[in-house]
Design an enzyme around this catalytic site. Sequence first.
Site, PDB file in Angstrom:
ATOM      1  N   GLU A 118      36.700  46.644  44.185  1.00  0.00           N
ATOM      2  CA  GLU A 118      38.140  46.442  44.575  1.00  0.00           C
ATOM      3  C   GLU A 118      38.881  46.046  43.243  1.00  0.00           C
ATOM      4  OE1 GLU A 118      38.864  43.565  47.506  1.00  0.00           O
ATOM      5  OE2 GLU A 118      40.958  42.808  46.788  1.00  0.00           O
ATOM      6  N   LYS A 173      37.512  35.602  52.579  1.00  0.00           N
ATOM      7  CA  LYS A 173      37.229  36.828  51.994  1.00  0.00           C
ATOM      8  C   LYS A 173      37.291  36.948  50.573  1.00  0.00           C
ATOM      9  CE  LYS A 173      38.595  41.467  51.125  1.00  0.00           C
ATOM     10  NZ  LYS A 173      38.917  42.036  49.999  1.00  0.00           N
ATOM     11  N   ASP A 202      20.977  40.740  49.798  1.00  0.00           N
ATOM     12  CA  ASP A 202      21.393  41.094  51.235  1.00  0.00           C
ATOM     13  C   ASP A 202      22.832  40.394  51.453  1.00  0.00           C
ATOM     14  OD1 ASP A 202      21.877  41.724  53.652  1.00  0.00           O
ATOM     15  OD2 ASP A 202      20.041  41.471  54.344  1.00  0.00           O
ATOM     16  N   HIS A 223      47.179  43.046  41.148  1.00  0.00           N
ATOM     17  CA  HIS A 223      46.910  44.400  41.836  1.00  0.00           C
ATOM     18  C   HIS A 223      47.365  45.671  41.361  1.00  0.00           C
ATOM     19  CE1 HIS A 223      44.558  42.413  45.521  1.00  0.00           C
ATOM     20  NE2 HIS A 223      44.355  41.992  44.555  1.00  0.00           N
TER      21      HIS A 223
END
Length: 445
Positions: free
Chosen positions: A88, A279, A295, A392
């Site tokens: 991202e 998130k 993991d 972004h």
Amino acid sequence: MKSDQLTITGFSKLSKKEKINWVADNFHSDPQKMKEMLASCCHSDEVQQKVLDGFSENTLSNFPMPYSIAPNFIINGLPYAVPMVIEESSVVAAASASAKYWKERGGFTSTVINTIKIGQIHLTCDQDEAIINKFFEDNKLSLQKSCSDHLVNMEKRGGGLLKSELISFPEEEDYYQIRMSFETCDSMGANFINSVLETFAKALLDLHQSTYGDRSRLQVVMCILSNYTPDSIVRSEVSCRIEELGQTANLSAVQFAYKFEKAIRIAQIDLYRATTHNKGIYNGIDAVVLATGNDFRAIESCGHTYACRDGQYRSLSHCSIEDGIFKFWLEIPMSLGTVGGLTKLHPLAKISLDILGQPSAKELMQITAAVGLAQNFGAVRSLISTGIQKGHMKMHLSNVLHQLKATEKEFKMAIDHFKDKIVSHRAVREFLDVLRKVDPAITKR
Ligand code: MEV
């Protein structure tokens, strides 16, 4: 085409080349292109490729992801350049910017609070609760001894089985659970825990049968570690005097501090915001977890469960302003390893651990939590000041320009042009179309 023509038995037995041919010929409109693309992503060193193929089944190629570094982290007074694997745009940029920002304000303080992992044997038993309880308590030690082959090495390293208890669940008739607590030192410990559980469960069944003579009375439903580790907690914190926060875009230090605190409180009370907020934390955490061969699914599922431990899903990070001190912290469960699993097998995971100075599992928890906090700080800082799209869109513009095969000159002109305009795939394509029409030679420069 009939669906049975597009299914296959024995796929896993085919050679890699045969697998690729089958997929390309049946599922891709341009088989040759697909084969070339898969080949181009394979490791140039056959031995290394075999190592990667060994991590999964039915492998055709590798799926490249960017491997980045977020420099300038000061964690517990020590400098770190942290490897991150993430696709991202702007995550690594945000982590690096936050690391630099807090470097100038004392850095991150991370503390491991505890490191207990949990394993569960799920049972059914039709005996009286008092009888099964007594049976378990009377035989617990000998059952634990039956696992000594698995335990001996872990005990030498300072870990092992800490506790086992039988738990009943009134809401599910006949269901019991043996919950075991483990210390797994520098390993994540999944294989170790699962081996102990299965050995313990088998010994339990044998002993129960020889005591009561009927195998059907006690049955094992399943044995598996739990990825929920609320007693394997790491805390990472940053703090400074409010005035040291400085100016952020058009916000003074005081305005920034209180707006930031408000944003964290919103994520505490509203689960829609909390999900996005957390998130952002996992943008940082997952990237380090992946880069070190751990993991990330286990780490994420655990964190999300922890985030709703009081019945409502909430922010994992907290903020306070007291006596002129701005404090921002994260307290999060995490089960990481620096030995075993992929950590030493994956060539880049090994490099990541080298870059981090071969940390212990506890040190890796401290580093990873600091990156999660940095990521969260960076995201919320942008959100309450300039907005997230500015950063972004810069990265998005670069991705679109790459996709449209823009030359260096076109890149420069596009960055200048879109400084104050909305970036969309279409707008960038139209901009390049005009440039290329006016000056066809531009695609060569
Ligand atoms: C995007 O990947 C992450 C953010 O949405 C996190 C947040 O909103 O706090 C920017």
